[in-house]
Design a protein around this motif. Structure first.
Motif, PDB file in Angstrom:
ATOM      1  N   TRP A  35       0.831  -1.206   0.000  1.00  0.00           N
ATOM      2  CA  TRP A  35       0.000   0.000   0.000  1.00  0.00           C
ATOM      3  C   TRP A  35       0.865   1.256   0.000  1.00  0.00           C
ATOM      4  O   TRP A  35       0.596   2.218  -0.731  1.00  0.00           O
ATOM      5  N   GLY A  36       1.945   1.200   0.784  1.00  0.00           N
ATOM      6  CA  GLY A  36       2.870   2.330   0.808  1.00  0.00           C
ATOM      7  C   GLY A  36       3.515   2.535  -0.555  1.00  0.00           C
ATOM      8  O   GLY A  36       3.697   3.664  -1.016  1.00  0.00           O
ATOM      9  N   PHE A  37       3.844   1.410  -1.192  1.00  0.00           N
ATOM     10  CA  PHE A  37       4.450   1.451  -2.519  1.00  0.00           C
ATOM     11  C   PHE A  37       3.502   2.143  -3.499  1.00  0.00           C
ATOM     12  O   PHE A  37       3.896   3.049  -4.241  1.00  0.00           O
ATOM     13  N   LEU A  38       2.203   1.739  -3.467  1.00  0.00           N
ATOM     14  CA  LEU A  38       1.209   2.375  -4.341  1.00  0.00           C
ATOM     15  C   LEU A  38       1.084   3.857  -4.007  1.00  0.00           C
ATOM     16  O   LEU A  38       1.088   4.721  -4.886  1.00  0.00           O
ATOM     17  N   THR A  39       0.968   4.143  -2.712  1.00  0.00           N
ATOM     18  CA  THR A  39       0.756   5.520  -2.273  1.00  0.00           C
ATOM     19  C   THR A  39       1.883   6.434  -2.740  1.00  0.00           C
ATOM     20  O   THR A  39       1.656   7.597  -3.065  1.00  0.00           O
ATOM     21  N   SER A  40       3.099   5.888  -2.797  1.00  0.00           N
ATOM     22  CA  SER A  40       4.237   6.737  -3.163  1.00  0.00           C
ATOM     23  C   SER A  40       4.141   7.223  -4.605  1.00  0.00           C
ATOM     24  O   SER A  40       4.842   8.140  -4.991  1.00  0.00           O
ATOM     25  N   PHE A  41       3.282   6.582  -5.398  1.00  0.00           N
ATOM     26  CA  PHE A  41       3.123   7.015  -6.794  1.00  0.00           C
ATOM     27  C   PHE A  41       1.818   7.792  -6.999  1.00  0.00           C
ATOM     28  O   PHE A  41       1.449   8.102  -8.123  1.00  0.00           O
ATOM     29  N   LYS A  42       1.089   8.063  -5.926  1.00  0.00           N
ATOM     30  CA  LYS A  42      -0.189   8.761  -6.041  1.00  0.00           C
ATOM     31  C   LYS A  42       0.002  10.258  -5.807  1.00  0.00           C
ATOM     32  O   LYS A  42       0.986  10.686  -5.204  1.00  0.00           O
ATOM     33  N   THR A  43      -0.964  11.012  -6.276  1.00  0.00           N
ATOM     34  CA  THR A  43      -1.013  12.415  -5.872  1.00  0.00           C
ATOM     35  C   THR A  43      -1.709  12.470  -4.513  1.00  0.00           C
ATOM     36  O   THR A  43      -2.393  11.517  -4.129  1.00  0.00           O
ATOM     37  N   GLU A  44      -1.515  13.571  -3.793  1.00  0.00           N
ATOM     38  CA  GLU A  44      -2.122  13.668  -2.463  1.00  0.00           C
ATOM     39  C   GLU A  44      -3.643  13.494  -2.549  1.00  0.00           C
ATOM     40  O   GLU A  44      -4.281  12.969  -1.634  1.00  0.00           O
ATOM     41  N   ARG A  45      -4.224  13.963  -3.723  1.00  0.00           N
ATOM     42  CA  ARG A  45      -5.677  13.863  -3.867  1.00  0.00           C
ATOM     43  C   ARG A  45      -6.106  12.402  -3.960  1.00  0.00           C
ATOM     44  O   ARG A  45      -7.042  11.972  -3.312  1.00  0.00           O
ATOM     45  N   ASP A  46      -5.357  11.626  -4.767  1.00  0.00           N
ATOM     46  CA  ASP A  46      -5.676  10.200  -4.908  1.00  0.00           C
ATOM     47  C   ASP A  46      -5.504   9.468  -3.586  1.00  0.00           C
ATOM     48  O   ASP A  46      -6.234   8.522  -3.274  1.00  0.00           O
ATOM     49  N   VAL A  47      -4.548   9.936  -2.826  1.00  0.00           N
ATOM     50  CA  VAL A  47      -4.284   9.276  -1.537  1.00  0.00           C
ATOM     51  C   VAL A  47      -5.517   9.357  -0.653  1.00  0.00           C
ATOM     52  O   VAL A  47      -5.898   8.382   0.007  1.00  0.00           O
ATOM     53  N   LEU A  48      -6.153  10.540  -0.659  1.00  0.00           N
ATOM     54  CA  LEU A  48      -7.262  10.767   0.259  1.00  0.00           C
ATOM     55  C   LEU A  48      -8.609  10.370  -0.313  1.00  0.00           C
ATOM     56  O   LEU A  48      -9.626  10.501   0.358  1.00  0.00           O
ATOM     57  N   ALA A  49      -8.572   9.876  -1.571  1.00  0.00           N
ATOM     58  CA  ALA A  49      -9.837   9.492  -2.214  1.00  0.00           C
ATOM     59  C   ALA A  49     -10.541   8.404  -1.416  1.00  0.00           C
ATOM     60  O   ALA A  49      -9.913   7.498  -0.877  1.00  0.00           O
TER      61      ALA A  49
END
Lengths: 286, 377
Positions: A35-49
């Motif tokens: 999950w951290g690996f995925l999150t590191s490639f997300k924008t902050e907006r996608d993270v909080l989706a």
């Protein structure tokens, strides 16, 4: 013969259960990393989706930010590297001969010494922070590489000594005696005969000491500062009262984890052996 | 017996005086006195825990003395380090260095004394050829069979031509057939080198066949020292008698009445029956006539010295028979004691039958029942 045939279905079932248990453990362990690996490639907006998105447009912005931007963690990685390398090097330099002496030499107060080495491991680290802080403050060691390294030694040395003792104890006495009769003397016996046989143990201990120091946070956050700020502490800066910058934190975490994972994969075989050493013989020593 | 071309044979004399060794509160050696002559193949024989290995380790300097002294070639080495003694040892486990090749293992002792590389290379090949592992030099110990490892350990020991060769049960990890072969080879090797060898074993047959002289250890004391023949022919005590021989000597409880020996309900005339007393072979006591009235003794008779007879002799019941083809061991019960008789006869007695047996002339050894010491009449 017949008994093995009888147990065969049972063994298969047991293997299946073991596999399921292992799968669950891997899932539990791997999910945050994944999950951290995925999150590191997300924008902050996608993270909080919400609900969380599995498919998104990956971005390298986070990595760019934590490597080049204002919040670059590269100096912190360097800081970690310096402290960890120093601590590991000095630890091994002293732990190997100390462990050999504890395992082999007949000397007075050996049991007592061994106990005190172990006793340093019994104290909860939190209980030591304030004394350490005061001591470092008095001698001007706060936020210096020498100060922090010295503190790291206080827990890595006993650990390394006790781990290495089990490896030295596995070397047969007779081999050492043969070398002594061959006129090798103590030091050359150690160098030519004993050390080559505990090579694996030295590798494992080095890795463990390195990883422990690399992952250390508690002492670093209290005793470090602007000069010595390991990556574990730097990552904490992405968490503030107003918000947590999850994407940046994840990218930093991935970078900090990289050396650990590389070392872990490379030394996997040794590490498993290191964890089980003494399981058969002298297991109670550690 | 030294081989031609052998440069100066080095063989040490060994003298141990009153050696005492304690491990904590237990005394392992109670004052051992021992002398080994140069070039001798000397065996230390005894059951496990009798102190033989400790004695060997004292010679090597791997144990410290708690009393007494050790001399090599007349020089007191009691406190010399192992490396200073110029002795080589073959360990029971061989103690090869697993991370080195056979070549490096054999070269190690020479490397440690700083021999030049070309001399080492030549010496390694010579030693390896001598024990027949010249073709295995590049292998590691883990890739060798037990016998080959044993040879590698031997080569490492002989390569620097020590003055004393110590062997700690070197054959005990080999299988039976290999053990017999290696035993003979070891003996040949020692002869050709002319080196003094001290050899620890718990196998009496091994000691009897390989050694010039044997020291028998019992409970940290020397029970007897002598040539294999002397020990076999005239064991100094009942314990030694019970330890030597395959199978060992039968020991029957008996009472010595003047000139007759009472075993169970049977009586045997001593005349011509007892091993004639001669020479000093270890501690022995002579019994004077008056004392001979009704003395409790152990009558020692070797299995080969018992034979069936028609009348007289001793009543025996056959318990079971071990048939080896060319000979057999008949297990008997004589006067409540188990005894064995060696028999070459084709027709063997059935189990459970009763028969009469008698000792051959001049074959009965007498030991005091109280302390087991040999009695000479």
């Amino acid at each position: 013969m017949s008994s093995t045939r009888l147990t065969r279905p049972g063994a298969a079932l047991r293997r299946l259960l073991m596999f399921c248990a292992a799968a669950v453990l891997v899932l539990v362990w791997a999910f945050p990393v994944f999950w951290g690996f995925l999150t590191s490639f997300k924008t902050e907006r996608d993270v909080l989706a919400w609900p969380p998105v599995l498919f998104f447009t990956p971005t390298l912005d986070n990595y760019r930010a934590v490597m080049q931007g204002n919040s670059s963690i590269l100096p912190n990685l360097w800081s970690s590297f310096v402290v960890t390398s120093l601590a590991t090097l000095i630890t091994m330099l002293f732990a190997v001969p100390a462990a050999y002496a504890m395992a082999r030499l007949r000397m007075r107060l050996k049991r007592t010494t061994g106990f005190y080495v172990l006793a340093t491991q019994m104290l909860p680290p939190v209980g030591l922070i304030i004394p350490y802080y005061i001591v470092l403050q008095k001698i001007g060691g706060l936020d210096t590489y020498s100060g922090i390294t010295a503190i790291y030694l206080s827990f890595s040395l006993p650990f390394a000594i006790w781990l290495m003792i089990t490896y030295f104890e596995d070397v047969p006495f007779e081999m050492e005696e043969a070398a002594l009769l061959d006129r090798a003397g103590r030091m050359r016996t150690l160098w030519y005969v004993i050390l080559p046989q505990v090579r694996g143990g030295i590798a494992v201990t080095t890795i463990f000491v390195f990883l422990n120091a690399w992952n250390e946070f508690l002492f670093a956050v209290v005793l470090g500062g602007n000069t010595v700020r390991p990556v574990t502490v730097a990552m904490y800066n992405f968490i503030s009262v107003e918000q947590t910058q999850w994407a940046l934190l994840s990218a930093a975490a991935m970078l900090a984890m990289a050396p650990v994972i590389v070392i872990g994969l490379a030394a996997q075989r040794h590490i498993v052996k290191g964890l089980t050493v003494g399981a058969v013989k002298g297991g109670g020593r550690r | 017996m030294t081989r031609k071309g052998e440069a100066m044979t080095r063989s040490a004399s060994v003298r141990i005086e009153g050696a005492v060794k304690r491990h904590g509160k237990t005394t392992v050696l109670h004052g051992i006195d021992l002398e080994v002559h140069p070039g001798e193949f000397f065996a230390l024989l005894g059951p496990s825990g009798s102190g033989k290995t400790t004695t060997l380790r004292l010679l090597a300097g791997l144990e410290t003395l708690d009393g007494g002294r050790v001399f090599l070639d007349g020089v007191d080495v009691s406190h010399a380090e192992p490396g200073e003694r110029d002795v080589a040892m073959v360990f029971q486990s061989y103690a090869l260095y697993p991370h080195m090749t056979v070549r490096e293992n054999i070269a190690f002792p020479l490397k440690m004394i700083g021999e030049p590389a070309d001399r080492i290379a030549a010496a390694v090949i010579e030693a390896a050829e001598r024990v027949g592992i010249g073709h295995l030099l590049e292998r590691r110990p883990g890739q060798l069979s037990g016998g080959q490892q044993q040879r590698c350990a031997l080569a490492r020991a002989i390569v620097r031509k020590p003055r004393l060769f110590l062997l700690d049960e070197p054959l005990s990890n080999l299988d039976a057939k290999l053990r017999l072969e290696t035993r003979a080879e070891l003996r040949r090797l020692q002869r050709s080198l002319g080196v003094t060898a001290v050899y620890v074993t718990h196998d009496q047959e091994e000691a009897m066949t390989i050694a010039d002289r044997i020291a028998i250890f019992m409970d940290g004391r020397l029970a007897q020292v002598g040539t294999p023949h002397a020990i076999f022919d005239r064991p100094a005590s009942a314990q030694v008698a019970a330890f030597i021989g395959t199978p060992p000597m039968n020991l029957l409880k008996a009472v010595l009445h003047g000139n007759s020996l009472e075993i169970g309900t049977d009586r045997l005339a001593c005349e011509g029956l007892i091993v004639p007393g001669a020479g000093a072979a270890g501690p022995s006591e002579r019994v004077s006539e008056p004392e001979r009235t009704a003395q409790a003794v152990l009558a020692g008779i070797r299995p080969g010295d018992l034979e069936p007879c028609e009348q007289g002799g001793l009543v025996a019941e056959v318990e079971f028979v071990e048939d080896f083809g060319d000979s057999a061991i008949i297990n008997l019960m004589i006067a409540g004691t188990r005894a064995r008789m060696r028999s070459a006869r084709r027709e063997l007695p059935a189990e459970g039958t009763r028969l009469r047996v008698r000792p051959k002339p001049e074959s009965v050894h007498l030991f005091a029942e109280s302390d087991g010491q040999r009695i000479e009449l």
